[in-house]
Write an enzyme that holds these catalytic residues in place. Sequence first.
Site, short mmCIF file in Angstrom:
data_model
loop_
_atom_site.label_atom_id
_atom_site.label_comp_id
_atom_site.label_asym_id
_atom_site.label_seq_id
_atom_site.Cartn_x
_atom_site.Cartn_y
_atom_site.Cartn_z
N CYS A 119 0.80 -1.31 -0.10
CA CYS A 119 -0.04 0.01 -0.15
C CYS A 119 0.86 1.35 -0.05
O CYS A 119 1.59 1.60 -0.99
CB CYS A 119 -0.95 0.05 1.13
SG CYS A 119 -2.26 1.15 1.06
N HIS A 120 0.86 2.19 1.04
CA HIS A 120 1.73 3.31 1.25
C HIS A 120 3.00 2.83 1.63
O HIS A 120 4.04 3.99 1.81
CB HIS A 120 0.97 4.52 2.17
CG HIS A 120 -0.16 4.93 1.61
ND1 HIS A 120 -1.28 4.30 1.43
CD2 HIS A 120 -0.32 6.17 0.91
CE1 HIS A 120 -2.34 5.02 0.73
NE2 HIS A 120 -1.73 6.29 0.54
N GLY A 121 3.28 1.55 2.10
CA GLY A 121 4.64 1.35 2.52
C GLY A 121 5.86 1.62 1.68
O GLY A 121 6.89 2.12 2.09
N GLN A 123 6.52 4.12 0.14
CA GLN A 123 6.67 5.72 0.42
C GLN A 123 8.02 5.85 1.17
O GLN A 123 9.00 6.57 1.20
CB GLN A 123 5.62 6.46 1.12
CG GLN A 123 4.28 6.70 0.33
CD GLN A 123 3.60 7.63 1.03
OE1 GLN A 123 3.18 7.18 2.39
NE2 GLN A 123 2.96 8.61 0.82
#
Length: 195
Positions: A119-121, A123
Amino acid sequence: MSAKKILMFVGDFVEDYEVMVPFQILTMVGHTVHAVCPGKKPGDTVRTAVHDFVGDQTYMEAPGHRFVVNFDFEKVDAKSYDALVIPGGRAPEYLRLNQKLLEMTRHFADSKKPIAAICHGPQILAAAGVLKGRNVIAYPAVGPECTVAGAKFGEVNDTASNALTDGNLVTAPAWPAHPEWMRQFLIVLGSKIEA
């Protein structure tokens, strides 16, 4: 299978399923998982958030559970870990501001140790500067960051249930990908599940 020692980065408003399910799966098959958070000590909790789609243009966020931090971030020696897991949610957007956390991330990437991010990991991977030349997927809104960081952003299927392995790196777009993301990560870890 030899049990592995795995580091997991968590923070307030980490996505509920993306922290709980991998922690439970990896522990279930015999690995040790140390969930750490800058500024929190073992026994402290982080608030989780449940992200889901209900017809709006982006995901909605509902309160999740409290997830217990089980190891001291300040005592982490990245060299003593075999792998890294980075759940998504909102936590990565501010965890990536922690320079020690980024140094740890670079250790795993430079050492070619297994890394799983969802997911946003990614980033955090982008902020650590470790995505150049890598094939990666993530929550689609994170795609531009991955591309700017030098990654080739792969296709996310209609149900966000696919995962992508590129050497030591296993990425996925969102929690519906858990079966595929964890299956691929367990393979990279060298885990074998007997039926």
